[in-house]
Design a protein around this motif. Structure first.
Motif, PDB file in Angstrom:
ATOM      1  N   ALA A  11       0.563  -1.567   0.155  1.00 59.62           N
ATOM      2  CA  ALA A  11       0.165  -0.372  -0.116  1.00 59.62           C
ATOM      3  C   ALA A  11       1.030   1.045  -0.320  1.00 59.62           C
ATOM      4  N   LEU A  12       2.167   1.297   0.895  1.00 61.39           N
ATOM      5  CA  LEU A  12       2.753   2.444   1.214  1.00 61.39           C
ATOM      6  C   LEU A  12       3.225   2.651  -0.554  1.00 61.39           C
ATOM      7  N   ALA A  13       3.799   1.695  -1.062  1.00 65.18           N
ATOM      8  CA  ALA A  13       4.780   1.666  -2.451  1.00 65.18           C
ATOM      9  C   ALA A  13       3.831   2.156  -3.467  1.00 65.18           C
ATOM     10  N   GLY A  14       2.522   1.774  -3.501  1.00 65.18           N
ATOM     11  CA  GLY A  14       1.281   2.173  -4.240  1.00 65.18           C
ATOM     12  C   GLY A  14       0.873   4.249  -3.865  1.00 65.18           C
ATOM     13  N   LEU A  15       0.754   4.207  -3.112  1.00 63.06           N
ATOM     14  CA  LEU A  15       0.619   5.830  -2.605  1.00 63.06           C
ATOM     15  C   LEU A  15       2.225   6.876  -2.633  1.00 63.06           C
ATOM     16  N   ARG A  16       3.348   6.016  -2.955  1.00 59.09           N
ATOM     17  CA  ARG A  16       4.209   6.972  -3.786  1.00 59.09           C
ATOM     18  C   ARG A  16       3.828   6.238  -4.947  1.00 59.09           C
ATOM     19  N   ALA A  17       3.641   5.598  -5.633  1.00 61.87           N
ATOM     20  CA  ALA A  17       3.544   5.381  -7.141  1.00 61.87           C
ATOM     21  C   ALA A  17       2.352   6.552  -7.596  1.00 61.87           C
ATOM     22  N   ASN A  18       1.450   7.030  -6.696  1.00 58.23           N
ATOM     23  CA  ASN A  18       0.352   7.392  -6.768  1.00 58.23           C
ATOM     24  C   ASN A  18       0.537   9.049  -7.234  1.00 58.23           C
ATOM     25  N   GLU A  19       1.593   9.487  -6.369  1.00 60.99           N
ATOM     26  CA  GLU A  19       2.290  10.972  -5.892  1.00 60.99           C
ATOM     27  C   GLU A  19       3.399  10.540  -7.221  1.00 60.99           C
ATOM     28  N   ALA A  20       3.877   9.841  -7.810  1.00 61.90           N
ATOM     29  CA  ALA A  20       4.856   9.826  -8.838  1.00 61.90           C
ATOM     30  C   ALA A  20       4.181   9.717 -10.219  1.00 61.90           C
ATOM     31  N   ARG A  21       3.162   9.471 -10.274  1.00 61.38           N
ATOM     32  CA  ARG A  21       2.055   9.675 -10.973  1.00 61.38           C
ATOM     33  C   ARG A  21       1.511  11.352 -11.538  1.00 61.38           C
ATOM     34  N   TYR A  22       0.749  11.775 -10.266  1.00 63.37           N
ATOM     35  CA  TYR A  22       0.682  12.989  -9.932  1.00 63.37           C
ATOM     36  C   TYR A  22       1.132  14.225 -10.504  1.00 63.37           C
ATOM     37  N   PHE A  23       3.213  13.951 -10.125  1.00 64.61           N
ATOM     38  CA  PHE A  23       3.693  14.735 -10.607  1.00 64.61           C
ATOM     39  C   PHE A  23       4.369  15.188 -12.069  1.00 64.61           C
ATOM     40  N   LYS A  24       4.529  13.501 -12.146  1.00 62.41           N
ATOM     41  CA  LYS A  24       4.511  13.712 -13.950  1.00 62.41           C
ATOM     42  C   LYS A  24       3.267  14.025 -14.599  1.00 62.41           C
ATOM     43  N   ASN A  25       2.300  13.743 -14.304  1.00 59.77           N
ATOM     44  CA  ASN A  25       1.006  14.074 -15.351  1.00 59.77           C
ATOM     45  C   ASN A  25       1.087  15.616 -15.464  1.00 59.77           C
ATOM     46  N   LYS A  26       1.408  16.216 -14.357  1.00 61.99           N
ATOM     47  CA  LYS A  26       0.727  17.794 -13.889  1.00 61.99           C
ATOM     48  C   LYS A  26       1.822  18.270 -14.014  1.00 61.99           C
ATOM     49  N   TYR A  27       3.052  18.053 -13.842  1.00 59.42           N
ATOM     50  CA  TYR A  27       3.856  19.616 -14.052  1.00 59.42           C
ATOM     51  C   TYR A  27       5.466  18.421 -14.776  1.00 59.42           C
ATOM     52  N   ASP A  28       5.504  17.020 -15.349  1.00 56.81           N
ATOM     53  CA  ASP A  28       6.115  16.239 -16.139  1.00 56.81           C
ATOM     54  C   ASP A  28       7.595  16.085 -15.598  1.00 56.81           C
ATOM     55  N   HIS A  29       7.142  16.025 -13.681  1.00 53.64           N
ATOM     56  CA  HIS A  29       8.262  16.150 -12.997  1.00 53.64           C
ATOM     57  C   HIS A  29       8.969  14.333 -13.092  1.00 53.64           C
ATOM     58  N   VAL A  30       9.915  13.919 -12.704  1.00 55.89           N
ATOM     59  CA  VAL A  30      10.227  12.520 -12.675  1.00 55.89           C
ATOM     60  C   VAL A  30      10.455  12.640 -10.877  1.00 55.89           C
ATOM     61  N   PHE A  31       9.767  11.770 -10.410  1.00 57.30           N
ATOM     62  CA  PHE A  31       9.393  11.810  -8.198  1.00 57.30           C
ATOM     63  C   PHE A  31      10.846  10.572  -7.992  1.00 57.30           C
ATOM     64  N   THR A  32      11.745  11.287  -7.718  1.00 60.20           N
ATOM     65  CA  THR A  32      12.895  10.183  -7.342  1.00 60.20           C
ATOM     66  C   THR A  32      13.088  10.289  -6.133  1.00 60.20           C
ATOM     67  N   VAL A  33      13.282   9.326  -5.163  1.00 56.80           N
ATOM     68  CA  VAL A  33      12.642   9.512  -3.507  1.00 56.80           C
ATOM     69  C   VAL A  33      15.093   9.093  -3.397  1.00 56.80           C
ATOM     70  N   VAL A  34      14.908   9.416  -2.368  1.00 55.04           N
ATOM     71  CA  VAL A  34      16.630   8.665  -1.325  1.00 55.04           C
ATOM     72  C   VAL A  34      16.416   8.361   0.291  1.00 55.04           C
ATOM     73  N   PRO A  35      17.052   6.778  -0.212  1.00 50.64           N
ATOM     74  CA  PRO A  35      16.374   6.653   1.364  1.00 50.64           C
ATOM     75  C   PRO A  35      17.306   7.453   2.714  1.00 50.64           C
ATOM     76  N   ALA A  36      16.214   7.429   4.154  1.00 52.66           N
ATOM     77  CA  ALA A  36      16.401   8.404   5.301  1.00 52.66           C
ATOM     78  C   ALA A  36      18.316   9.269   5.665  1.00 52.66           C
ATOM     79  N   SER A  37      18.959   8.222   4.987  1.00 48.79           N
ATOM     80  CA  SER A  37      20.034   8.413   6.074  1.00 48.79           C
ATOM     81  C   SER A  37      21.374   9.502   5.188  1.00 48.79           C
ATOM     82  N   GLU A  38      20.328   9.363   3.775  1.00 50.29           N
ATOM     83  CA  GLU A  38      20.657  10.470   2.312  1.00 50.29           C
ATOM     84  C   GLU A  38      19.800  11.932   2.888  1.00 50.29           C
ATOM     85  N   ALA A  39      19.065  11.647   3.142  1.00 52.61           N
ATOM     86  CA  ALA A  39      17.934  13.173   3.257  1.00 52.61           C
ATOM     87  C   ALA A  39      17.469  13.805   4.599  1.00 52.61           C
ATOM     88  N   THR A  40      18.622  13.845   5.278  1.00 49.10           N
ATOM     89  CA  THR A  40      18.171  13.848   6.862  1.00 49.10           C
ATOM     90  C   THR A  40      17.949  15.419   6.910  1.00 49.10           C
TER      91      THR A  40
END
Length: 154
Positions: free
Chosen positions: A23-52
């Protein structure tokens, strides 16, 4: 290592420790689809250890604005700017997703959004403070969401 979220083939990469991983993977994918469709932005994440810095910024806003401390450990985060708006997302092991929409124009919108993955309980730190509306998603099942407006500069 960064991961460009694929919303055509939902993957749990980086989220495997969550009890609601699919479900969390689906939620993350849902956000990625929104930003790609609305802004043509590729939704890219990093592990929490790299995003302090991103996670600290989001947590500072929660603490300062509403005295909220999230109990669940963060798994991933992302931050980007589109059309004059700074966006930050943090995905938590519990299945919670928090996003910050922060207009760079002082007169623009600024808010914090909460989304709960299908199958997770409302976190105790949010349960008494917010009501959650339901939204259906082909990628994420039923998403429950809420938000608040940011009042101070961050």
């Amino acid at each position: 290592m960064s991961y460009a979220v694929d919303f055509t083939t939902v993957s749990p990469i980086g989220l495997e420790s969550s009890p609601v991983v699919d479900a969390l993977a689906g939620l993350r994918a849902n956000e990625a689809r929104y930003f790609k469709n609305k802004y043509d932005h590729v939704f890219t994440v990093v592990p929490a250890s790299e995003a302090t810095e991103i996670i600290d910024w989001v947590h500072d806003i929660l603490k300062d604005e509403r005295d909220i401390v999230i109990a669940s450990p963060p798994l991933e985060a992302t931050e980007f700017e589109v059309e004059g708006v700074r966006w930050a997302y943090v995905f938590y092991e519990s299945g919670l997703s928090i996003n910050v929409l922060y207009s760079l124009d002082d007169a623009g919108k600024r808010a914090v959004g909460f989304k709960l993955s299908d199958g997770m309980e409302i976190p105790e730190e949010l349960a008494s403070r917010f009501k959650f509306a339901r939204q259906k998603s082909k990628l994420a099942g039923t998403i429950r969401g809420s938000y608040f407006t940011i009042k101070n500069a961050h």
